[in-house]
Design an enzyme around this catalytic site. Structure first.
Site, PDB file in Angstrom:
ATOM      1  N   HIS A 113      36.416  34.682  47.649  1.00  0.00           N
ATOM      2  CA  HIS A 113      35.851  35.666  46.692  1.00  0.00           C
ATOM      3  C   HIS A 113      35.667  35.623  45.064  1.00  0.00           C
ATOM      4  O   HIS A 113      35.461  35.401  44.414  1.00  0.00           O
ATOM      5  CB  HIS A 113      36.983  37.041  46.831  1.00  0.00           C
ATOM      6  CG  HIS A 113      37.605  37.982  45.996  1.00  0.00           C
ATOM      7  ND1 HIS A 113      37.954  38.153  44.052  1.00  0.00           N
ATOM      8  CD2 HIS A 113      36.544  38.767  45.687  1.00  0.00           C
ATOM      9  CE1 HIS A 113      37.868  39.247  44.008  1.00  0.00           C
ATOM     10  NE2 HIS A 113      36.848  39.944  44.718  1.00  0.00           N
ATOM     11  N   LYS A 115      33.200  33.295  42.745  1.00  0.00           N
ATOM     12  CA  LYS A 115      31.888  32.984  42.276  1.00  0.00           C
ATOM     13  C   LYS A 115      31.880  31.737  40.889  1.00  0.00           C
ATOM     14  O   LYS A 115      32.098  32.459  39.495  1.00  0.00           O
ATOM     15  CB  LYS A 115      31.947  34.694  41.018  1.00  0.00           C
ATOM     16  CG  LYS A 115      32.182  36.279  42.140  1.00  0.00           C
ATOM     17  CD  LYS A 115      33.218  36.352  42.353  1.00  0.00           C
ATOM     18  CE  LYS A 115      33.474  38.058  42.447  1.00  0.00           C
ATOM     19  NZ  LYS A 115      34.592  38.879  42.985  1.00  0.00           N
ATOM     20  N   ASP A 120      23.555  20.364  39.276  1.00  0.00           N
ATOM     21  CA  ASP A 120      23.534  18.686  37.973  1.00  0.00           C
ATOM     22  C   ASP A 120      24.830  17.958  38.084  1.00  0.00           C
ATOM     23  O   ASP A 120      24.832  17.314  37.245  1.00  0.00           O
ATOM     24  CB  ASP A 120      22.470  18.581  37.218  1.00  0.00           C
ATOM     25  CG  ASP A 120      21.207  19.206  37.499  1.00  0.00           C
ATOM     26  OD1 ASP A 120      20.719  19.110  39.066  1.00  0.00           O
ATOM     27  OD2 ASP A 120      20.326  18.917  37.234  1.00  0.00           O
ATOM     28  N   HIS A 285      35.453  45.668  36.397  1.00  0.00           N
ATOM     29  CA  HIS A 285      35.028  44.528  37.070  1.00  0.00           C
ATOM     30  C   HIS A 285      35.908  43.796  36.846  1.00  0.00           C
ATOM     31  O   HIS A 285      35.930  43.008  37.485  1.00  0.00           O
ATOM     32  CB  HIS A 285      34.031  44.326  37.290  1.00  0.00           C
ATOM     33  CG  HIS A 285      34.024  44.299  39.049  1.00  0.00           C
ATOM     34  ND1 HIS A 285      33.170  42.513  39.525  1.00  0.00           N
ATOM     35  CD2 HIS A 285      34.602  44.344  40.142  1.00  0.00           C
ATOM     36  CE1 HIS A 285      33.491  42.395  40.667  1.00  0.00           C
ATOM     37  NE2 HIS A 285      33.814  43.398  41.414  1.00  0.00           N
ATOM     38  N   LYS A 287      37.739  40.567  35.159  1.00  0.00           N
ATOM     39  CA  LYS A 287      39.785  39.761  35.763  1.00  0.00           C
ATOM     40  C   LYS A 287      39.750  38.663  34.186  1.00  0.00           C
ATOM     41  O   LYS A 287      39.273  37.856  34.820  1.00  0.00           O
ATOM     42  CB  LYS A 287      39.563  39.354  36.717  1.00  0.00           C
ATOM     43  CG  LYS A 287      39.165  40.022  38.012  1.00  0.00           C
ATOM     44  CD  LYS A 287      37.460  39.938  38.502  1.00  0.00           C
ATOM     45  CE  LYS A 287      36.777  40.493  40.003  1.00  0.00           C
ATOM     46  NZ  LYS A 287      37.698  41.619  40.280  1.00  0.00           N
ATOM     47  N   ASP A 292      48.833  35.308  23.112  1.00  0.00           N
ATOM     48  CA  ASP A 292      48.796  34.477  21.594  1.00  0.00           C
ATOM     49  C   ASP A 292      47.622  34.217  21.341  1.00  0.00           C
ATOM     50  O   ASP A 292      47.061  35.227  21.006  1.00  0.00           O
ATOM     51  CB  ASP A 292      49.867  33.570  22.141  1.00  0.00           C
ATOM     52  CG  ASP A 292      51.399  34.056  22.296  1.00  0.00           C
ATOM     53  OD1 ASP A 292      51.679  34.854  21.701  1.00  0.00           O
ATOM     54  OD2 ASP A 292      52.487  33.620  22.672  1.00  0.00           O
TER      55      ASP A 292
END
Length: 404
Positions: A113, A115, A120, A285, A287, A292
């Site tokens: 899952h 991404k 380089d 979608h 996350k 603080d």
């Protein structure tokens, strides 16, 4: 091995596909030596097609372009689409490909899952966006709200190393790049991953530590929110000791069942003073979270049983006041303009029939990590794709070698 904190990094928040895709494609076009890419989903739409073209162009210029996709999330690409990349020199690996049963995909759990893009060994992207047009505004009301970061600096060496670990030992050895580790900014960043071997709860542990140490504010914006009992309890405890705890969750979900599960937790959290918003402009979608005035995280991990107990995930944990402030301002504006606040009175309507479900659900969450261990397990495989000549055409098939 858990990755250490790295000082001297530059980090920038990328909001939605309009910011993310141009930066990724520009970086791939400018690559001089190597492109490594991991993703859950590539669709054969305008975003996937542009990704295909920039990868093909890169493979004609540089020595190494490798992409790893999930066998469940990216199961429907056509043979011509794949063959064009393979014939140009793009190496394509599929994580845990499995045969369909009655036309249905069967590999539901333990998905890749993550991404991640590394260019380089100098520039890296991590976030929640797949390569699909539903992350763009012009997709319509179901366009997704999502986030990623682009980073330079010493932490890129860890991201590069970890991305190579997804490949076969032979493919890892092919990388002759020395990562660029010179300081690029003031952010302190740590790579945190979740797998089914040595890092089963690393991301959850980072969340728990941040929540326990928070003194003033916590903001969590997460698409699929039904975490384990420990995390829910720590959010309650933080609110009890005076921390302003704010959750931004799905109000217009792409998967209605996800909102249903999250809402089972509302009563428990609202009674303890947690503020809950539902984002209603389009599907959330993202996350992301902050604590603080310094700590933030951006990545691929939802706060649900799949991400926290089964899937392979990657988040960056960021200590940088400027980044934290920018993310906080953005989420505050998002809540004010496009969210509705959930009241305890509203949640209590119909509570009499939801009470037993909530009781069962709380105990299910409490023991889910152990339950997940009972599920039928297999050793996920990474298999490479290649083209073979069949008559006058080329067909795509798996390499005979299974790479664990």
């Amino acid at each position: 091995m858990s990755y250490a904190w790295r000082d001297g990094n530059q980090v920038e928040l990328l909001i939605n596909g309009e910011a993310f895709y141009p930066r990724v494609f520009e970086a791939i076009r400018a690559a001089r030596k190597e492109v490594l890419l991991e993703t859950f989903i590539i669709y054969e739409d305008k975003v996937g097609t542009e990704l295909q073209q920039v990868l093909i162009d890169a493979a004609t210029r540089i020595a190494r372009v490798e992409i790893t996709v999930d066998g469940y999330g990216t199961a429907d690409l056509s043979e011509p689409f794949l063959a064009q990349m393979i014939e140009a020199g793009v190496k394509i690996h599929m994580f845990d490909p499995r045969p369909r049963v009655l036309g249905m995909r069967t590999n539901l759990f333990r998905r890749l899952h993550r991404k991640v893009v590394v260019v380089d060994a100098e520039l890296a992207f991590i976030g929640g966006l797949n390569y699909s047009a539903d992350h763009l505004d012009d997709y319509g009301p179901m366009a997704k709200q999502d986030y990623a970061v682009v980073v330079r600096g010493p932490v890129v060496a860890d991201i590069h190393h970890d991305t190579l670990q997804m490949l076969s030992p032979a493919a890892r050895d092919n990388s002759r790049l020395t990562p660029v580790t010179r300081h690029a900014g003031s952010a302190r960043i740590r790579l945190s991953i979740r797998d089914n071997d040595d890092h089963r709860d690393d991301i959850e542990t980072q969340y728990l530590e941040a929540i326990r140490k928070a003194q003033q504010r916590l903001v969590i914006a997460n698409a699929y929110f039904f975490p384990g009992y420990r995390l829910i309890r720590e959010l309650r405890n933080a609110s009890r000791r005076g921390v302003k705890v704010t959750l931004i969750l799905q109000g217009q979900p792409d998967m209605p069942w996800a909102r249903g599960f999250s809402r089972l937790l509302y009563n428990y959290l609202l009674r303890e003073g947690v503020t809950i918003y539902e984002y209603c402009q389009r599907p959330l979608h993202g996350k992301v979270a902050l604590a603080d005035h310094e700590w933030s995280t951006v990545g691929s991990s939802n706060l649900d049983p799949l991400s926290l107990s089964l899937n392979l995930e990657a988040n960056l944990i960021i200590r940088d006041p400027a980044f934290n402030h920018y993310l906080h301002d953005h989420l505050t504006a998002l809540a004010a303009a496009h969210c509705k606040q959930i009241s305890l009175e509203r949640v209590l309507r119909g509570y009499w029939w939801r009470g037993p479900i909530i009781f069962f659900y709380f105990h299910f969450l409490r023991y889910f990590p152990a339950i997940a261990g009972w599920l039928p397990a297999h050793t996920p495989k990474l298999r490479s794709l290649k083209t073979v000549a069949v008559g006058d055409t080329n067909e795509v098939c798996f390499d005979q070698e299974n790479i664990s």
